[in-house]
Motif scaffolding. Structure first.
Motif, PDB file in Angstrom:
ATOM      1  N   LEU A   6       6.501  -5.470   6.160  1.00 45.15           N
ATOM      2  CA  LEU A   6       5.272  -4.973   6.862  1.00 45.15           C
ATOM      3  C   LEU A   6       4.670  -3.780   6.010  1.00 45.15           C
ATOM      4  O   LEU A   6       3.306  -3.970   5.843  1.00 45.15           O
ATOM      5  CB  LEU A   6       5.583  -4.480   8.341  1.00 45.15           C
ATOM      6  N   THR A   7       5.213  -2.955   5.387  1.00 43.56           N
ATOM      7  CA  THR A   7       4.750  -2.102   4.418  1.00 43.56           C
ATOM      8  C   THR A   7       4.153  -2.440   3.331  1.00 43.56           C
ATOM      9  O   THR A   7       2.880  -1.974   2.959  1.00 43.56           O
ATOM     10  CB  THR A   7       5.988  -1.136   4.227  1.00 43.56           C
ATOM     11  N   LYS A   8       4.468  -3.582   2.849  1.00 43.91           N
ATOM     12  CA  LYS A   8       4.136  -4.330   1.586  1.00 43.91           C
ATOM     13  C   LYS A   8       2.836  -5.020   1.812  1.00 43.91           C
ATOM     14  O   LYS A   8       1.663  -4.757   1.275  1.00 43.91           O
ATOM     15  CB  LYS A   8       4.930  -5.232   0.918  1.00 43.91           C
ATOM     16  N   LEU A   9       2.537  -5.584   3.069  1.00 42.09           N
ATOM     17  CA  LEU A   9       1.383  -6.295   3.462  1.00 42.09           C
ATOM     18  C   LEU A   9       0.474  -5.232   3.972  1.00 42.09           C
ATOM     19  O   LEU A   9      -1.003  -5.528   3.455  1.00 42.09           O
ATOM     20  CB  LEU A   9       1.632  -7.234   4.835  1.00 42.09           C
ATOM     21  N   ARG A  10       0.479  -3.890   4.364  1.00 44.86           N
ATOM     22  CA  ARG A  10      -0.360  -3.113   4.874  1.00 44.86           C
ATOM     23  C   ARG A  10      -0.780  -2.509   3.517  1.00 44.86           C
ATOM     24  O   ARG A  10      -2.015  -2.095   3.540  1.00 44.86           O
ATOM     25  CB  ARG A  10       0.288  -1.969   5.572  1.00 44.86           C
ATOM     26  N   GLN A  11       0.011  -2.290   2.441  1.00 45.06           N
ATOM     27  CA  GLN A  11      -0.332  -1.686   1.140  1.00 45.06           C
ATOM     28  C   GLN A  11      -1.406  -2.787   0.536  1.00 45.06           C
ATOM     29  O   GLN A  11      -2.371  -2.216  -0.050  1.00 45.06           O
ATOM     30  CB  GLN A  11       0.673  -1.218   0.228  1.00 45.06           C
ATOM     31  N   MET A  12      -1.392  -3.898   0.617  1.00 49.05           N
ATOM     32  CA  MET A  12      -2.018  -4.945  -0.006  1.00 49.05           C
ATOM     33  C   MET A  12      -3.305  -5.035   0.818  1.00 49.05           C
ATOM     34  O   MET A  12      -4.470  -5.134   0.157  1.00 49.05           O
ATOM     35  CB  MET A  12      -1.393  -6.329   0.278  1.00 49.05           C
ATOM     36  N   LEU A  13      -3.511  -4.910   2.129  1.00 52.52           N
ATOM     37  CA  LEU A  13      -4.683  -4.713   2.853  1.00 52.52           C
ATOM     38  C   LEU A  13      -5.604  -3.630   2.350  1.00 52.52           C
ATOM     39  O   LEU A  13      -6.763  -3.648   2.544  1.00 52.52           O
ATOM     40  CB  LEU A  13      -4.523  -4.912   4.511  1.00 52.52           C
ATOM     41  N   ILE A  14      -4.871  -2.563   2.322  1.00 56.71           N
ATOM     42  CA  ILE A  14      -5.522  -1.186   2.039  1.00 56.71           C
ATOM     43  C   ILE A  14      -6.266  -1.359   0.623  1.00 56.71           C
ATOM     44  O   ILE A  14      -7.480  -1.050   0.163  1.00 56.71           O
ATOM     45  CB  ILE A  14      -4.547  -0.048   2.002  1.00 56.71           C
ATOM     46  N   ARG A  15      -5.390  -2.020  -0.548  1.00 51.65           N
ATOM     47  CA  ARG A  15      -6.163  -2.288  -1.949  1.00 51.65           C
ATOM     48  C   ARG A  15      -7.310  -3.497  -1.534  1.00 51.65           C
ATOM     49  O   ARG A  15      -8.342  -3.158  -2.284  1.00 51.65           O
ATOM     50  CB  ARG A  15      -4.870  -2.910  -2.825  1.00 51.65           C
ATOM     51  N   ILE A  16      -7.137  -4.194  -0.986  1.00 53.08           N
ATOM     52  CA  ILE A  16      -8.433  -4.987  -0.529  1.00 53.08           C
ATOM     53  C   ILE A  16      -9.454  -4.492  -0.122  1.00 53.08           C
ATOM     54  O   ILE A  16     -10.707  -4.652  -0.709  1.00 53.08           O
ATOM     55  CB  ILE A  16      -7.875  -6.475   0.169  1.00 53.08           C
ATOM     56  N   ARG A  17      -9.327  -3.617   0.806  1.00 54.32           N
ATOM     57  CA  ARG A  17     -10.511  -3.019   1.475  1.00 54.32           C
ATOM     58  C   ARG A  17     -10.993  -1.761   0.174  1.00 54.32           C
ATOM     59  O   ARG A  17     -12.320  -1.877   0.213  1.00 54.32           O
ATOM     60  CB  ARG A  17      -9.930  -1.983   2.515  1.00 54.32           C
TER      61      ARG A  17
END
Length: 277
Positions: free
Chosen positions: A112-123
């Motif tokens: 979950l933490t890795k996916l959230r970090q990925m979404l933040i980088r995409i934004r």
């Protein structure tokens, strides 16, 4: 009934389509794998009780698999939407995986933490205006080119078939057939007649040029005397010519133009009638 140990022995010792072997370790390409590694604990096929987290359109979902739904493949995975708040999402994982192994709970939280970090980088990349890279599909391009070539060949075949059918209609092969389009047939005939008439005119012009070239020129001394007399008369007329005659009224010029246009139209009308017939 599913036996996890037997399934793992078959996958580990035999062939698995999701397994990717490297020099250091083996990876798993299954989308439901939590860690991405091929091992007994993290294998989604060899565990009847399993949980993972997936990202879909910017949202995270918790997928849970239990042994009670093993006989229903369509309903095998239970889908739970996780909150956008990180702390609330961790609490949801603890509640849904309350009596599960610590390994499974820890790995889901880590994912979950890795996916959230990925979404933040995409934004952040979208806000900065970073260009999105689009892969080039060479196989699709080749397939489209082959289809275009086949379509061109088919179009040429259709044109050839249409010409053959028109020739057969001209020759009277299909006299008994009544259900063909008469307008289209007459249109094609008119076009062919016009083309034939143009070809005939060109041939006549070529024949006239050949006849003129074949004529023999005979020298006559009397012709020279006539030419000299004509030249003298012409010079006399030039001397008597008054330059004030050049300055004509604009009405006279218009009348002359109208006469010329009328003569040209009279010459063109009989040609058009011939082409229509």
């Amino acid at each position: 009934m599913q036996i996890d140990e037997v399934v793992w022995q078959v996958i580990n010792r035999g062939h698995c389509s999701f397994k990717v072997k490297t020099v250091s370790q083996t990876f798993c390409r299954n989308e439901y794998n939590v860690t991405g590694l091929c091992s007994r604990q993290s294998c989604p096929l060899a565990n009847s009780q399993y949980a993972t987290i997936k990202e879909e359109k910017g949202l995270c979902y918790l997928y849970i698999k239990t042994a009670e739904r093993a006989q229903k493949p369509a309903q095998l995975w239970e889908k739970i939407l996780l909150s956008k708040n990180y702390d609330q999402a961790l609490e949801q994982i603890d509640q849904n995986l309350k009596f599960w192994s610590n390994f499974m709970i820890h790995k889901n939280k880590q994912r979950l933490t890795k996916l959230r970090q990925m979404l933040i980088r995409i934004r952040k990349m979208k806000l900065k205006g970073v260009k999105e890279l689009i892969p080039i599909k060479k196989k699709a391009e080749r397939r489209d080119k082959i289809r275009e070539q086949k379509a061109e060949i088919a179009a040429n075949l259709e044109d050839a078939i249409e010409k053959e059918l028109i020739e057969r209609l001209k020759n009277g092969v299909y006299n008994d057939i009544v259900n063909y389009n008469v307008k289209a047939f007459n249109k094609v005939l008119d076009e062919n007649q016009v083309e034939d008439e143009l070809e005939k005119e060109q041939q006549e012009l070529e024949e006239e040029e050949e006849d003129y070239s074949e004529e023999e020129l005979v020298f006559d001394p009397n012709d020279l005397e006539d030419d000299e007399s004509d030249i003298e008369d012409f010079e006399e007329q030039d001397q008597k010519f008054d330059f004030n005659q050049i300055r004509q009224n604009p009405k006279q010029k218009q009348n002359q133009k109208q006469k010329l246009q009328y003569e040209e139209e009279q010459e063109i009308e009989p040609r058009k009638k011939k082409i229509q017939f």
